[in-house]
Design a protein around this motif. Structure first.
Motif, PDB file in Angstrom:
ATOM      1  N   ARG A  80       0.862  -1.183   0.000  1.00 62.75           N
ATOM      2  CA  ARG A  80       0.000   0.000   0.000  1.00 62.75           C
ATOM      3  C   ARG A  80       0.894   1.226   0.000  1.00 62.75           C
ATOM      4  NH1 ARG A  80      -3.966   1.983   4.938  1.00 62.75           N
ATOM      5  NH2 ARG A  80      -4.099   4.138   4.261  1.00 62.75           N
ATOM      6  N   ASP A  81       0.560   2.189  -0.841  1.00 59.11           N
ATOM      7  CA  ASP A  81       1.299   3.456  -0.874  1.00 59.11           C
ATOM      8  C   ASP A  81       0.322   4.570  -1.215  1.00 59.11           C
ATOM      9  OD1 ASP A  81       3.016   5.585  -1.066  1.00 59.11           O
ATOM     10  OD2 ASP A  81       4.100   4.824  -2.806  1.00 59.11           O
ATOM     11  N   ASP A  82      -0.168   5.252  -0.200  1.00 60.77           N
ATOM     12  CA  ASP A  82      -1.106   6.357  -0.401  1.00 60.77           C
ATOM     13  C   ASP A  82      -0.487   7.475  -1.229  1.00 60.77           C
ATOM     14  OD1 ASP A  82      -2.788   4.935   1.253  1.00 60.77           O
ATOM     15  OD2 ASP A  82      -2.506   6.248   2.996  1.00 60.77           O
ATOM     16  N   MET A  83       0.842   7.578  -1.203  1.00 60.50           N
ATOM     17  CA  MET A  83       1.530   8.678  -1.883  1.00 60.50           C
ATOM     18  C   MET A  83       1.831   8.352  -3.337  1.00 60.50           C
ATOM     19  SD  MET A  83       3.971   9.348   1.372  1.00 60.50           S
ATOM     20  CE  MET A  83       4.109   7.580   1.599  1.00 60.50           C
ATOM     21  N   ASN A  84       1.804   7.067  -3.680  1.00 67.25           N
ATOM     22  CA  ASN A  84       2.083   6.618  -5.043  1.00 67.25           C
ATOM     23  C   ASN A  84       3.384   7.237  -5.569  1.00 67.25           C
ATOM     24  OD1 ASN A  84       1.603   5.109  -7.335  1.00 67.25           O
ATOM     25  ND2 ASN A  84       0.445   6.736  -8.320  1.00 67.25           N
TER      26      ASN A  84
END
Length: 121
Positions: A80-84
């Motif tokens: 998971r990476d909210d910041m992409n």
């Protein structure tokens, strides 16, 4: 920005990601201590990516194994990476990939570990 000031410019929370995993308390503590030792490198990763985007913030969740006998953190992936942010992902996974448990176990351990990134105000 100097290294010291970049650390003051952000907050990085290493969230204990091993809870409820069936690991013993000693093993969980060992994983948390190794991740804590990587905090300066991970903080530097974030500080570098924060320079062009002062609003960069979010959760990154890592999944990896601690190899049997050596305790090396291997197979690190970002689930998971909210910041992409691919550059932040690479920098963080490289930092974590340099770690190994102080007290390696006889069997492979699977770990999910969340990191919460946020700039300070």
């Amino acid at each position: 920005m100097s290294r010291a000031s970049s650390r003051r410019a952000l907050v990085l929370v290493l969230v204990a990601g091993c809870g409820g995993s069936g690991m013993s308390g000693a093993v969980r503590e060992d994983v948390n201590m190794r991740m804590e030792s990587a905090r300066p490198a991970i903080t530097d990763c974030y500080a570098s990516e924060l320079k062009p985007d002062r609003k960069l913030r979010g959760m990154m969740v890592l999944q990896f194994t601690a190899a049997p006998k050596s305790g090396r953190f291997e197979g690190i992936s970002v689930i998971r990476d909210d910041m992409n942010d691919p550059q932040l992902q690479k920098c963080v996974t490289d930092a974590v990939g340099a770690l190994q448990l102080q007290n390696p176990q006889k069997t492979k351990l699977s770990v999910t570990y969340p990191l919460d990134f946020a700039p300070t105000k």
